[in-house]
Design an enzyme around this catalytic site. Structure first.
Site, PDB file in Angstrom:
ATOM      1  N   TYR A 144       2.174  -0.379 -13.020  1.00  0.00           N
ATOM      2  CA  TYR A 144       2.140  -1.122 -11.715  1.00  0.00           C
ATOM      3  C   TYR A 144       1.911  -2.415 -11.447  1.00  0.00           C
ATOM      4  CZ  TYR A 144       1.929  -2.449  -6.789  1.00  0.00           C
ATOM      5  OH  TYR A 144       2.337  -2.996  -5.898  1.00  0.00           O
ATOM      6  N   ASP A 238      -3.721  -5.698 -17.940  1.00  0.00           N
ATOM      7  CA  ASP A 238      -3.928  -5.808 -16.379  1.00  0.00           C
ATOM      8  C   ASP A 238      -5.091  -4.872 -15.871  1.00  0.00           C
ATOM      9  OD1 ASP A 238      -4.011  -5.393 -13.516  1.00  0.00           O
ATOM     10  OD2 ASP A 238      -2.177  -4.613 -13.191  1.00  0.00           O
ATOM     11  N   LYS A 266      -9.715  -5.025  -7.200  1.00  0.00           N
ATOM     12  CA  LYS A 266     -10.694  -3.177  -6.797  1.00  0.00           C
ATOM     13  C   LYS A 266     -11.894  -3.693  -6.805  1.00  0.00           C
ATOM     14  CE  LYS A 266      -6.445  -1.107  -6.920  1.00  0.00           C
ATOM     15  NZ  LYS A 266      -5.534  -1.377  -7.749  1.00  0.00           N
TER      16      LYS A 266
HETATM   17  C1  LIG Z   1      -3.720  -2.199  -7.108  1.00  0.00           C
HETATM   18  C2  LIG Z   1      -3.449  -3.005  -8.868  1.00  0.00           C
HETATM   19  C3  LIG Z   1      -2.452  -3.618  -8.214  1.00  0.00           C
HETATM   20  C4  LIG Z   1      -1.955  -4.680  -7.326  1.00  0.00           C
HETATM   21  O1  LIG Z   1      -3.379  -5.419  -6.921  1.00  0.00           O
HETATM   22  P1  LIG Z   1      -3.537  -5.810  -5.068  1.00  0.00           P
HETATM   23  O2  LIG Z   1      -4.298  -5.763  -5.094  1.00  0.00           O
HETATM   24  O3  LIG Z   1      -2.607  -4.109  -4.518  1.00  0.00           O
HETATM   25  O4  LIG Z   1      -2.577  -6.296  -4.741  1.00  0.00           O
HETATM   26  C5  LIG Z   1      -1.808  -4.449  -9.843  1.00  0.00           C
HETATM   27  N1  LIG Z   1      -2.503  -3.703 -10.905  1.00  0.00           N
HETATM   28  C6  LIG Z   1      -3.094  -2.321 -10.936  1.00  0.00           C
HETATM   29  C7  LIG Z   1      -3.424  -2.555 -12.394  1.00  0.00           C
HETATM   30  C8  LIG Z   1      -3.209  -1.801 -10.359  1.00  0.00           C
HETATM   31  O5  LIG Z   1      -3.968  -0.732 -10.019  1.00  0.00           O
END
Ligand SMILES: *Cc1c(COP(=O)(O)O)cnc(C)c1O
Length: 431
Positions: A144, A238, A266
């Protein structure tokens, strides 16, 4: 456990917010429950409007490595607030935060701050396309990267092909530039490169946390690096979740594969809306205003979010020993769950990466999305409900990751292991 106020709040919220929530996973849909409405948090605990207390393993889905209301973060944020919330003009804080991140992650020379992980990956892909001058991208099934159009794509009729939209409202024309490969399967990546001949970038969660916790094999990441070099495609890690979570250097704490770009989110925001994308100069300098790839943000790098983030990262840098300590707690927790599962003959797979942990009610090991999908989600729903009623707040889906924070300790973990044992006991006895 009484959730009457939460049920009322949820019904009221549903009148004005779709599904009653501002992000879908909060609705507890996959565990068919009512989400407790949270009134406050402190350390590793959260408190709901009904007066229940929970040990929180969600930690706002990852950001709060120091738990709720960390005094250093609160103090610095409060100080920053006194000087104004946002200027839309440069501040020294932004440079400090970017320097700290660059000092820890190899392969990155410049960083741009944004407000969410979604923005970070979306912008990283635009920049990678601008740099490579090639339109197609490869992503992995079960990874994701936020909710931008070209990333809301699933494997369609099979992996290693162009994907199909995984959401209404995403035109087929957008998803036709996204190929979907199988995680931990280098042959499927090769077929994607061969199918398209126009792949400009590959984006991967090098430690996947959005299909449950499923780390990429190191050998796989090495092969992926080679393929990207061979086909001149930008490799994006990512690390929105794994950055400063799996280790102080994210996946780089586990292997020496250096990507061309890294996205963060995060933890780097310490609980505030803050994320970033980064990479080597050659790529990052193509970004507006120095280059032709446009990207912008009114509140990007605002002093409040940056204060929270900078305080977290500085605290982490000063106390790198938190990672082995958090990992020891995560391992203790998962070993406890596993022992309980064996006792009650419940199939369980567990995994730990630093402060991240995951478990699947599954008879076989999980290395990709297909494996994860074979998990017993009904069993998970029962377990989740049981644990919640015993004051343990776990992510409300089989396909999420759990997080340890520094206010936790062995006795709290042992309390949770015992709650797990009682839950398994009740479930096997059909209570
Ligand atoms: C949480 C997450 C996102 C998206 O981040 P948001 O701040 O919720 O838009 C993208 N990539 C990874 C791996 C994530 O865990």
């Amino acid at each position: 456990m009484n959730l009457l106020c939460s049920i009322n709040d949820f019904n009221e919220a549903k009148q004005v917010i779709p599904g009653g929530v501002n992000s879908p996973v909060r609705a507890f849909k996959s565990v068919a429950g009512t989400p407790p409405f949270i009134s406050k948090g402190k350390g590793c605990h959260i408190f709901d409007v009904d007066g229940n207390t929970y040990i929180d393993f969600v930690q706002s889905w990852g950001p709060l490595i120091f738990g709720h209301c960390d005094s250093d973060i609160s103090e610095n944020v409060n100080e920053a607030i006194k000087n104004g919330l946002s200027f839309g003009a440069p501040t020294e804080l932004e440079t400090s935060l970017c320097k700290e991140i660059i000092s820890l992650y190899e392969g990155i020379e410049k960083i741009r701050l944004v407000n969410s992980g979604t923005e970070a990956t979306m912008s990283a892909i635009r920049l990678a396309r601008g740099y490579s001058k090639k339109d197609d991208i490869i992503k992995f099934e079960g990874n994701y990267h936020g909710h931008s159009d070209s990333l809301l794509v699933s494997a369609g009729s099979g992996c290693a092909t162009f994907g199909s939209p995984s959401s209404w409202g995403v035109p087929q024309d957008f998803s036709k530039h996204t190929l979907v490969a199988r995680y931990n399967d280098i042959e499927s990546v090769k077929s994607c490169f061969e199918t398209s001949k126009n792949v400009g970038c590959v984006i991967i969660e090098p430690i996947a946390g959005n299909m449950g916790l499923v780390p990429a094999r190191i050998e796989f990441l090495k092969e992926l690096r080679k393929l990207c070099d061979q086909y001149e495609a930008v490799l994006i890690f990512d690390e929105v979740m794994s950055g400063f979570r799996a280790s102080i250097r994210g996946v780089q704490g586990y292997c020496d594969v250096i990507p061309d770009m890294v996205t963060f989110g995060k933890v780097i925001g310490g609980g505030m809306p803050l994320a970033a994308f980064s990479g080597k100069d050659e790529i990052m300098n193509l970004l507006s205003p120095t280059g032709g790839v446009y990207q912008a943000g009114t509140l990007s790098g605002n002093p409040i979010a940056v204060s929270a983030g900078l305080t977290s990262i500085c605290k982490i840098k000063k106390n790198p020993q938190i990672y082995p300590a958090l990992e020891a707690l995560a391992k203790r927790l998962m070993e406890g769950f596993l022992k309980n599962a064996q006792k009650y003959s419940i199939p369980l797979q567990t995994c730990v990466r630093g402060s991240m942990f995951g478990f699947f009610f599954n008879t076989s090991e999980v290395h990709n999305f297909e494996d994860a999908q074979k998990s017993d989600t009904q069993m998970f729903a029962k377990f989740h409900q049981k644990m919640l009623s015993k004051g343990v707040y776990l992510a409300c889906s089989q396909f999420e990751t759990g997080f340890i924070c520094t206010p936790m300790n062995e006795s709290i973990i042992d309390e949770v292991i015992e709650a797990c044992r009682v839950s398994f006991d009740e479930i096997t006895r059909g209570i």
